[in-house]
Design an enzyme around this catalytic site. Structure first.
Site, PDB file in Angstrom:
ATOM      1  N   CYS A   1       0.584   2.211  -4.078  1.00 50.63           N
ATOM      2  CA  CYS A   1      -0.849   1.976  -4.230  1.00 50.63           C
ATOM      3  C   CYS A   1      -1.206   0.534  -3.885  1.00 50.63           C
ATOM      4  O   CYS A   1      -1.215   0.165  -2.714  1.00 50.63           O
ATOM      5  CB  CYS A   1      -1.326   2.391  -5.621  1.00 50.63           C
ATOM      6  SG  CYS A   1      -3.132   2.563  -5.717  1.00 50.63           S
TER       7      CYS A   1
ATOM      8  N   GLU B   1       5.091   7.729  -9.456  1.00 47.55           N
ATOM      9  CA  GLU B   1       5.556   7.553 -10.832  1.00 47.55           C
ATOM     10  C   GLU B   1       4.763   8.416 -11.810  1.00 47.55           C
ATOM     11  O   GLU B   1       5.221   8.665 -12.938  1.00 47.55           O
ATOM     12  CB  GLU B   1       5.499   6.070 -11.238  1.00 47.55           C
ATOM     13  CG  GLU B   1       4.137   5.541 -11.601  1.00 47.55           C
ATOM     14  CD  GLU B   1       3.230   5.180 -10.418  1.00 47.55           C
ATOM     15  OE1 GLU B   1       2.160   4.597 -10.665  1.00 47.55           O
ATOM     16  OE2 GLU B   1       3.567   5.490  -9.250  1.00 47.55           O
TER      17      GLU B   1
ATOM     18  N   HIS C   1       0.564   7.729  -6.344  1.00 53.49           N
ATOM     19  CA  HIS C   1       1.362   7.269  -7.486  1.00 53.49           C
ATOM     20  C   HIS C   1       2.498   8.244  -7.782  1.00 53.49           C
ATOM     21  O   HIS C   1       2.367   9.109  -8.646  1.00 53.49           O
ATOM     22  CB  HIS C   1       0.471   7.115  -8.723  1.00 53.49           C
ATOM     23  CG  HIS C   1      -0.405   5.920  -8.669  1.00 53.49           C
ATOM     24  ND1 HIS C   1      -0.010   4.698  -9.137  1.00 53.49           N
ATOM     25  CD2 HIS C   1      -1.644   5.757  -8.153  1.00 53.49           C
ATOM     26  CE1 HIS C   1      -0.970   3.818  -8.935  1.00 53.49           C
ATOM     27  NE2 HIS C   1      -1.972   4.434  -8.331  1.00 53.49           N
TER      28      HIS C   1
END
Length: 189
Positions: free
Chosen positions: A43, A152, A150
């Site tokens: 990002c 994660e 993202h």
């Protein structure tokens, strides 16, 4: 990121600008790219790498691409939430090799995106619905990938697990740790 970093213009949707942080992270991005360290920009990390190399950003995606694909939700003013959308990945890319897939669902939480790609980088993924640039790879660095989404936030998804596993594997197999001259960027000769 402050649009002044890439000769852009202020936009009312850009908030929490920290010029000292921008300057530090832009220098850090340049520093990292000068070394053979594996790099995964996520990002803002992707945006930092692109701007550090002379690229530019779109300050607010809906102004350019509309809202056919949402890259973040804003259910009420001041409240922003992630959202999912599909991404199409170039099958001839390191990213596709890492993910072992060329079409994935990603969790997205951004309203800025790459506008102009700087020399040395190539686009390797787009949002399926609106063609927003979603990932890039450096053409000369041994392992530098930037993703706009993202991973994660999708850690249970095997696609995203493989991306982090590939980063760890790259860090374990690079010759960086065996050569202190590479760590400092000094010329061994």
């Amino acid at each position: 990121m402050d649009p002044a970093c890439y000769n852009g213009f202020a936009h009312p949707t850009i908030y929490s600008v920290d010029c000292e942080r921008d300057a530090f992270e832009l220098q850090l991005g340049k520093f990292a790219l000068e070394r053979p360290l594996p790099i995964l920009g996520i990002c803002r990390g992707l945006q930092i790498l692109i701007v550090a190399c002379g690229g530019t950003l779109i300050p607010h995606i809906p102004d350019v691409y509309g809202t056919s694909a949402l890259h973040r939700l804003e259910p009420e003013p001041g409240r922003r939430l992630p959202t999912e959308h599909l991404v199409r990945i170039d099958v001839e890319s390191l990213l596709a090799d890492c993910l072992q897939n060329s079409h994935i669902s990603v969790v997205s939480w951004h309203h800025q995106a790459i506008d102009k790609v700087p020399p040395g980088w190539r686009v390797v993924a787009h949002a399926s619905d609106d063609e927003v640039i979603e990932a890039v790879e450096h053409e000369h660095h041994p392992w530098a990938i930037g993703v706009q989404w993202h991973p994660e936030l999708s850690i249970l998804d095997p696609n995203h697990q493989r991306l982090f596993q590939a980063l760890v594997q790259a860090a374990q197999t690079r010759h960086f740790w065996d050569n202190p001259n590479l760590a400092t960027g000094s010329d061994p000769g």
